[in-house]
Design an enzyme around this catalytic site. Sequence first.
Site, PDB file in Angstrom:
ATOM      1  N   HIS A  11      -8.989 -37.387 -30.582  1.00  0.00           N
ATOM      2  CA  HIS A  11      -9.934 -36.267 -30.537  1.00  0.00           C
ATOM      3  C   HIS A  11     -10.905 -36.393 -29.366  1.00  0.00           C
ATOM      4  O   HIS A  11     -12.122 -36.285 -29.521  1.00  0.00           O
ATOM      5  CB  HIS A  11     -10.685 -36.145 -31.863  1.00  0.00           C
ATOM      6  CG  HIS A  11      -9.799 -35.825 -33.026  1.00  0.00           C
ATOM      7  ND1 HIS A  11      -8.979 -34.717 -33.050  1.00  0.00           N
ATOM      8  CD2 HIS A  11      -9.594 -36.469 -34.198  1.00  0.00           C
ATOM      9  CE1 HIS A  11      -8.305 -34.691 -34.201  1.00  0.00           C
ATOM     10  NE2 HIS A  11      -8.659 -35.750 -34.904  1.00  0.00           N
TER      11      HIS A  11
ATOM     12  N   LYS B 240       0.833  -1.202   0.000  1.00  0.00           N
ATOM     13  CA  LYS B 240       0.000   0.000   0.000  1.00  0.00           C
ATOM     14  C   LYS B 240       0.871   1.258   0.000  1.00  0.00           C
ATOM     15  O   LYS B 240       0.531   2.266  -0.622  1.00  0.00           O
ATOM     16  CB  LYS B 240      -0.914   0.000   1.219  1.00  0.00           C
ATOM     17  CG  LYS B 240      -1.767   1.252   1.332  1.00  0.00           C
ATOM     18  CD  LYS B 240      -2.720   1.201   2.499  1.00  0.00           C
ATOM     19  CE  LYS B 240      -3.562   2.484   2.576  1.00  0.00           C
ATOM     20  NZ  LYS B 240      -4.576   2.434   3.644  1.00  0.00           N
TER      21      LYS B 240
END
Length: 527
Positions: free
Chosen positions: A282, A135
């Site tokens: 697939h 901060k």
Amino acid sequence: MTRRAILSVHDKTGLVDFARALAEMGWELVASGGTARALRQAGLEAIDVSEITGAPEILGGRVKTLHPAVHGAILARDTDADRQELEAQDILPVDLVVCNLYPFEEAAARRGVTLDEAIEQIDVGGVAMLRAAAKNMGRVTVVCDPEEYEAVLEELRARGEVGEATRRRLGAAAFGRTRDYDTAISAYLESVAGEDIGREGAPAQRTLPARFSLNLQKAQTLRYGENPHQAAALYAPEPEAGPLGGQLVQGKPLSYNNLLDLDAAWSAALSFDQPSVVIVKHLSPCGVATHPLLPAHALPAAIASDPISAFGSVIAANRPVEKRFVEALDEAALFVEAVVAPDFSEDARSWFAAHKKNCRLLALPDVDLADDAGIKRIAVRAIRGGYLVQETDLGEPEGGQWEVVTEREPTAEEWESLHFAWKVVPHVRSNAIVIAQQTATVGIGGGMPSRVDAVRLAVTKSAGRASGAALASDAFFPFPDGVEVAAEAGVATIIQPGGSIRDQEVIDAADELGLAMVFTGVRHFRH
């Protein structure tokens, strides 16, 4: 004025060298607990946090840095008012905070960890210091990753201070670390809280959390996604995590499609207790087989299920791959994209390196379908405007009962085929049909919008081998037509969930055709 750094780290990688460099540049070092001990053992001077707070560490070290003398020193801005207030309180400002956190993520992921053990690894003071320093990044430098030590030292040596751009970058990284840390804690506690007991005497029920968070980091940038024009990456809880949590022991990096297929093949292989082989193309299994002794003996049957589709596939084995497996693969002369197994023997690795050096080998020792503590894995899929989250289908839930609904009961041989086919069908895209002979598939039809078309596809793939076989359907037959097509191909017995308004018509058709049919009461859609 002497610059002051406060150091409080769990991961002490590079700590001593970094602190020594700071000391040589005239920095005063303040440290807590084990960090102070590590510095003194290395011959460095370190002020205990308790000296500047005037309060000892308490509760076994749980409280040591949570004090105004620490947080005031970190949060003070570079203003006359704040400097005067610090001076009035006899507090010296801190210019550098070096802090990393208790390893909660590692503790929570450990097999068999208890809730109390996981909670004990939740850092409080460290998170507070990181947030305070981040901060106040306009004045304070915060370092939460040992990988940043050298970059900070380079700037200090070159210019005597850490530049604003670097302070901002490190501040953002600190907030990112506390975000990920809190996300991991929240996700773990919500997963534990999801095991609700419900009303007294009722069976335990699992619920999904009201807020679902993913704490992921980029583990690998992929060349592209499903297609070359799509960007893609692999994200995992740990950036160092290997593909699927395993280790790529040979071959080029796995592609997006490789990873999908390998995950599907691996999940299917782990459904079987016996040595198994699953071939996937697939995202759909095209051949599955088991054998009581070795995967090598199951491989030829799995390939024979659909040898054309097996070309360019991935293969999963739920036992280590050894010499006999690669000999069977060599005899089949099959091109394979990748193989996943718990491990690969030296003979197998040498053979692949010499004969199939482009085949990717993924060693994946985790052979447990469920997460630690028996918690089911979670599946997440993106849709427009949100995400769908569900527990992964791990097969038959407890308490299910199978029922023979036809006049004829399956024979012992048919029961074996039924059990095998029913284990395979959850891994096939719906509508899903699996035709099996004992412990191998002979025909698979999946991903069809019509169930009877899925039966026709499976029959076509069986190439005349459906005589006397078992057929599994992931959901009920809405009409008798699928049963009729199966019977015409020689299928002898069928297993399905049941539950259609036309169940009796389907049962009557099976009786008329001489088939045995079993209802499971459990559906296995895989969309």
